[in-house]
Design an enzyme around this catalytic site. Structure first.
Site, mmCIF file in Angstrom:
data_model
loop_
_atom_site.group_PDB
_atom_site.id
_atom_site.type_symbol
_atom_site.label_atom_id
_atom_site.label_comp_id
_atom_site.label_asym_id
_atom_site.label_seq_id
_atom_site.Cartn_x
_atom_site.Cartn_y
_atom_site.Cartn_z
ATOM 1 N N LYS A 61 2.406 -11.726 2.346
ATOM 2 C CA LYS A 61 1.614 -11.008 1.339
ATOM 3 C C LYS A 61 0.115 -11.304 1.412
ATOM 4 C CE LYS A 61 5.231 -10.320 -2.073
ATOM 5 N NZ LYS A 61 5.594 -10.371 -3.484
ATOM 6 N N ASP A 97 3.387 -5.945 -7.853
ATOM 7 C CA ASP A 97 4.195 -7.027 -8.451
ATOM 8 C C ASP A 97 3.849 -7.240 -9.924
ATOM 9 O OD1 ASP A 97 5.744 -7.667 -6.228
ATOM 10 O OD2 ASP A 97 4.250 -9.050 -5.436
#
Ligand code: ATR
Length: 265
Positions: A61, A97
């Site tokens: 990420k 997220d």
């Protein structure tokens, strides 16, 4: 397309493909395991093959941010990209997220004005802290490694504590486990003593495997409201679905597919 580290099984293909099928969209969602040193070549391949989007999971990420053409401001602030969209060869990194956290909480509570405790200080915790603050909560961070809690707290201007101060949770409204503690196979691991959770609490566990973690079982027993990790996964995926396809995701179909897959785990 979904990429993760070697050996990680992802639930995302099941949920996205169920959505494409339901809406009759000409998309297919695939999964790949990569070595981190191949990430740059992978990104070139995304352009070469004109892949529309990539969902990025741990441990890529942060690293993937080095290879994209553009990073949206929210992803920059969180410091991680979990979603890449390819617009005619130009790759932009986003983060959904934090929306997974706030949209799954929305179903059970107002966030504005609430006191929230984030357990953990890794990537998942960063996204949660960003989302909670954006929606008006007061956030306290608890982490085993205090230095990491301090860094995160400084970045977002909130309080932090070592995990040993966890009894402070009594004063909190929303408790979020943003660590991997309790994940299969170590399902009995728990760092929040059972007696600390009360009926007034709202407890979200980012861990979705097992579906009902020990933490959520305890919270349930106490009559607290609970939010499953699968809801967080679903809601970050719903945002991705819209970004990849340009249409609204069929929430119920995707939830059902996800829950069925988790039951089979
Ligand atoms: P992610 O990006 O998914 O958040 P991560 O960056 O590896 O993953 O972060 C994992 C988090 O879980 C960290 O906050 C970690 O605490 P440390 O910073 O002290 O390492 C926390 N964590 C993992 N295992 C733990 C355990 N057994 N007890 C307490 N915290 C734990």
């Amino acid at each position: 397309m979904n990429i993760g580290g070697l050996g990680r099984k992802s639930m995302s293909p099941i949920m996205h493909n169920a959505g494409y099928q339901e809406l009759g969209l000409d998309f297919v969602y695939l999964s790949a395991s990569l070595k981190i040193e191949d990430l740059e070549d992978f990104v070139k391949g995304v352009k070469a093959m004109q892949i529309r989007g990539v969902s990025v999971i741990i441990p890529f990420k942060q690293e993937i941010m080095n290879f994209l053409d553009n990073i949206d401001d929210t992803a920059k602030e969180i410091g991680a990209v979990n979603t890449v969209v390819n617009d005619n060869g130009r790759l932009t990194g986003y983060n959904t997220d934090w929306l997974g956290v706030v949209n799954s909480l929305k179903n059970v509570t107002e966030i504005n004005g609430k006191k929230a405790a984030v357990l953990g200080a890794g990537g998942a915790a960063r996204a949660a802290v960003y989302g909670l603050i954006k929606k008006g909560a007061r956030v306290s961070i608890f982490n085993r490694t205090v230095e990491k809690a301090k860094k995160l707290a400084e970045d977002f201007d909130c309080e932090y504590f070592p995990l040993t101060d966890v009894e402070k949770i009594k004063e909190i409204d929303i408790i979020l486990n943003m660590t991997s503690v309790g994940m299969s196979p170590e399902v009995d691991k728990l760092f929040l003593p059972e007696n600390l959770i009360e009926k007034k609490h709202i407890v979200l566990d980012a861990v979705y495997n097992p579906h009902e973690t020990k933490l959520l079982k305890n919270a349930n027993k106490k009559g607290a409201k609970i939010v499953y990790g699968s809801e967080m996964l679903l809601h970050q995926g719903i945002e991705q679905f819209r970004m990849y396809t340009g249409v609204e995701a069929p929430e119920k179909i995707m939830r059902d597919a996800l829950l069925e897959a988790l039951r089979e785990e």
